[in-house]
Design an enzyme around this catalytic site. Sequence first.
Site, mmCIF file in Angstrom:
data_model
loop_
_atom_site.group_PDB
_atom_site.id
_atom_site.type_symbol
_atom_site.label_atom_id
_atom_site.label_comp_id
_atom_site.label_asym_id
_atom_site.label_seq_id
_atom_site.Cartn_x
_atom_site.Cartn_y
_atom_site.Cartn_z
ATOM 1 N N HIS A 98 113.534 -42.206 -64.839
ATOM 2 C CA HIS A 98 113.208 -40.873 -65.362
ATOM 3 C C HIS A 98 114.245 -40.441 -66.391
ATOM 4 C CE1 HIS A 98 111.871 -36.528 -64.723
ATOM 5 N NE2 HIS A 98 113.018 -36.393 -65.377
ATOM 6 N N GLU A 99 115.518 -40.560 -66.042
ATOM 7 C CA GLU A 99 116.585 -40.123 -66.945
ATOM 8 C C GLU A 99 116.751 -41.074 -68.129
ATOM 9 O OE1 GLU A 99 117.558 -37.167 -66.676
ATOM 10 O OE2 GLU A 99 116.758 -36.851 -64.666
ATOM 11 N N HIS A 156 114.293 -40.272 -70.801
ATOM 12 C CA HIS A 156 114.685 -39.159 -71.678
ATOM 13 C C HIS A 156 115.512 -39.659 -72.861
ATOM 14 C CE1 HIS A 156 113.147 -35.710 -69.514
ATOM 15 N NE2 HIS A 156 113.762 -36.076 -68.393
#
Length: 174
Positions: free
Chosen positions: A76-77, A80
């Site tokens: 998820h990170e 980004h």
Amino acid sequence: MALTRHEQYLRLKAAVLSCYAHAEHYYLKSFPRPEVLCNLRGRAAGMAELQRNRLRFNPVLLEENEAAFLQEVVPHEVAHLLAWQLHGRGIRPHGAEWQQIMRQVFGLAAERTHDFDVRRSARQAWIYACGCVDREHALTIRRHNRILRGHAYVCLQCRTRLTYVRLDESVTET
């Protein structure tokens, strides 16, 4: 036998590197590796600092949810940072570009939030009551202090003002 914080950090860093290797294979290009820190506190499991090319992770949530953390939070990170590096600053944090990376590159659902128990990491130790029967609200020190300075919080269910009940000592001990 439980892992040390250092061993967990090494596994975290390996998961980040694995995500980058996977993305590089998908896009057929290289990406600069981010700085990886394990110093995030509160409710958030992770945070991508885009302009600094840095990832910060919550060590308490990592320790309590290691498998899910490495499989969900890390990609998820990383997604980004990849979305930022591929598309620039005009994109939304959980917009189409980020969602595409989550689904197509990592094969994961594009979920915005986790469902980890954050009581220990967020130090939600100040217990408040509302008008609901048998319902308590655990607040952080920040919200508790805001109430002491005159701010009011209300229950979203019954719409009554929260009132202080007690301090949960089990959460404040580390």
